[in-house]
Design a protein around this motif. Structure first.
Motif, PDB file in Angstrom:
ATOM      1  N   ILE A 175       0.833  -1.323   0.020  1.00  0.00           N
ATOM      2  CA  ILE A 175       0.109  -0.089  -0.074  1.00  0.00           C
ATOM      3  C   ILE A 175       0.724   1.222  -0.159  1.00  0.00           C
ATOM      4  CG2 ILE A 175      -1.629   1.196   1.435  1.00  0.00           C
ATOM      5  CD1 ILE A 175      -2.797  -1.212   2.374  1.00  0.00           C
ATOM      6  N   VAL A 176       1.778   1.279   0.995  1.00  0.00           N
ATOM      7  CA  VAL A 176       2.779   2.462   0.932  1.00  0.00           C
ATOM      8  C   VAL A 176       3.549   2.496  -0.393  1.00  0.00           C
ATOM      9  CG1 VAL A 176       4.560   3.355   2.304  1.00  0.00           C
ATOM     10  CG2 VAL A 176       2.958   2.252   3.494  1.00  0.00           C
ATOM     11  N   ARG A 177       4.112   1.409  -0.819  1.00  0.00           N
ATOM     12  CA  ARG A 177       4.752   1.548  -2.084  1.00  0.00           C
ATOM     13  C   ARG A 177       3.936   2.321  -3.322  1.00  0.00           C
ATOM     14  NH1 ARG A 177       7.092  -3.502  -0.280  1.00  0.00           N
ATOM     15  NH2 ARG A 177       5.581  -4.570  -1.781  1.00  0.00           N
ATOM     16  N   LEU A 189       6.056  11.071   3.486  1.00  0.00           N
ATOM     17  CA  LEU A 189       5.331  10.327   3.999  1.00  0.00           C
ATOM     18  C   LEU A 189       5.364  10.561   5.378  1.00  0.00           C
ATOM     19  CD1 LEU A 189       3.457   7.588   3.840  1.00  0.00           C
ATOM     20  CD2 LEU A 189       5.649   6.480   4.199  1.00  0.00           C
ATOM     21  N   VAL A 190       4.005  10.627   5.998  1.00  0.00           N
ATOM     22  CA  VAL A 190       3.821  10.984   7.611  1.00  0.00           C
ATOM     23  C   VAL A 190       3.459   9.658   7.895  1.00  0.00           C
ATOM     24  CG1 VAL A 190       3.011  12.514   9.248  1.00  0.00           C
ATOM     25  CG2 VAL A 190       3.944  13.417   7.140  1.00  0.00           C
ATOM     26  N   LEU A 230       9.564   2.473   4.935  1.00  0.00           N
ATOM     27  CA  LEU A 230      10.248   3.557   4.534  1.00  0.00           C
ATOM     28  C   LEU A 230      11.339   3.436   3.801  1.00  0.00           C
ATOM     29  CD1 LEU A 230      10.804   5.074   8.306  1.00  0.00           C
ATOM     30  CD2 LEU A 230       8.798   5.629   6.475  1.00  0.00           C
ATOM     31  N   GLU A 231      11.181   2.064   3.248  1.00  0.00           N
ATOM     32  CA  GLU A 231      12.141   1.613   2.188  1.00  0.00           C
ATOM     33  C   GLU A 231      12.253   2.779   0.892  1.00  0.00           C
ATOM     34  OE1 GLU A 231      13.421  -2.176  -0.651  1.00  0.00           O
ATOM     35  OE2 GLU A 231      11.887  -2.326   0.881  1.00  0.00           O
ATOM     36  N   GLY A 232      13.437   3.296   0.408  1.00  0.00           N
ATOM     37  CA  GLY A 232      13.655   4.397  -0.425  1.00  0.00           C
ATOM     38  C   GLY A 232      13.423   5.767  -0.112  1.00  0.00           C
ATOM     39  N   ARG A 263      11.131  11.722   3.249  1.00  0.00           N
ATOM     40  CA  ARG A 263      10.927  12.465   2.024  1.00  0.00           C
ATOM     41  C   ARG A 263      11.430  11.524   0.890  1.00  0.00           C
ATOM     42  NH1 ARG A 263      14.293  14.778  -1.453  1.00  0.00           N
ATOM     43  NH2 ARG A 263      13.498  16.804  -2.525  1.00  0.00           N
ATOM     44  N   LYS A 264      10.453  11.554  -0.472  1.00  0.00           N
ATOM     45  CA  LYS A 264      10.920  10.756  -1.379  1.00  0.00           C
ATOM     46  C   LYS A 264      12.020  11.569  -2.062  1.00  0.00           C
ATOM     47  CE  LYS A 264       9.055   8.976  -5.688  1.00  0.00           C
ATOM     48  NZ  LYS A 264       7.684   8.273  -6.260  1.00  0.00           N
TER      49      LYS A 264
END
Length: 265
Positions: A175-177, A189-190, A230-232, A263-264
């Motif tokens: 979902i996050v990815r 992302l928070v 939080l990967e990436g 942050r992305k």
């Protein structure tokens, strides 16, 4: 006449405790039923600091949004699992700093939908919208958000206390990815998430009671599991901490709820 409020009201059950209403009770709100207060009191009896967790989570939201809207300059927010409206909602905080900010709230709880009109009070310069969608369906959320948000510009994706209702870890990470893949560099992302660490060991029995007596079911996760979301991404200081200590005094008491902003790149 818009049939949606009536349809939402028809879906509301007052005989089973529900997270949005119990959380509202712990925050001192009035949008809850006797069954919610009864379950909330039982959980509090088993885990007395749960009210502190709820208040710390809400305060974390305020600090994170003020930082992103003020210091970073993010002016678009996708708030998934918003819960019942209360004071200092995401749009109020963001638009206080950036009146032109655009906010989309996402929830699929019927009582939240019934109260959605209270959320839709945007500044004249900005926009605020509510989407009735399930966090398990990120593609649906993104499609519904596009009329309000420009996904070609940075977006703050907010998931406070929502991934704990996605019991399967692989699904939660997916979902996050999916969400973060749809937004550009400079997006954030928070997250907050309950844990049995940080002094939360006593919450295990309370969570078990919750899963037997309320809905939806919930799970805690370790720091390592939380970090896997939080990967990436680039984690902002002070990193993964108790949400009560994110950009506050190190003397602030910890609560058993991780908080992070990333942050992305």
């Amino acid at each position: 006449m818009d049939p949606r409020p009536q349809a939402a009201t028809a879906r509301i059950r007052s005989d089973v405790a529900h997270n949005a209403r119990v959380w509202n009770y712990w925050l001192g709100g009035k949008d809850n039923y006797p069954v919610d207060r009864a379950v909330g009191d039982r959980v509090t009896g088993m885990y007395p600091s749960i009210g502190e967790v709820a208040r710390a989570d809400r305060a974390f939201l305020g600090r994170a949004v003020r930082h992103l809207a003020g210091d970073v300059g993010v002016d678009q927010f996708l708030d998934i699992g918003t819960g019942l409206p209360t004071v200092n909602n995401t749009h109020e905080i963001a638009q206080h700093t950036a009146p032109h900010a655009r906010i989309v709230y996402v929830d699929n709880d019927p009582i939240v939908l019934a109260h959605a009109r209270a959320l839709l009070t945007s500044s004249l310069e900005g926009a605020t919208e509510y989407v009735d969608a399930d966090a398990h369906r990120p593609e649906q959320i993104l499609r519904a958000a596009e009329p309000t948000l420009d996904l070609g510009r940075p977006v703050a994706v907010m998931m406070l206390g929502i991934l704990n209702f996605v019991l399967d870890g692989d699904e939660a990470r997916s979902i996050v990815r999916t969400l973060m893949a749809a937004v550009p560099s400079g997006s954030h992302l928070v997250l907050t998430h309950p844990t049995l660490e940080l002094g939360g060991e006593g919450n295990e029995a309370a969570m078990r009671f919750w899963n037997e007596n309320a809905t939806p079911p919930i799970t805690a996760r370790s720091r390592e599991e939380f970090a896997s979301f939080l990967e990436g991404l680039e984690i902002l200081e002070p990193g993964i901490v108790s949400c009560s200590r994110w950009r506050t005094s190190p003397r602030e008491p910890e609560v058993a709820q991780f908080g992070v902003v990333a942050r992305k790149p």
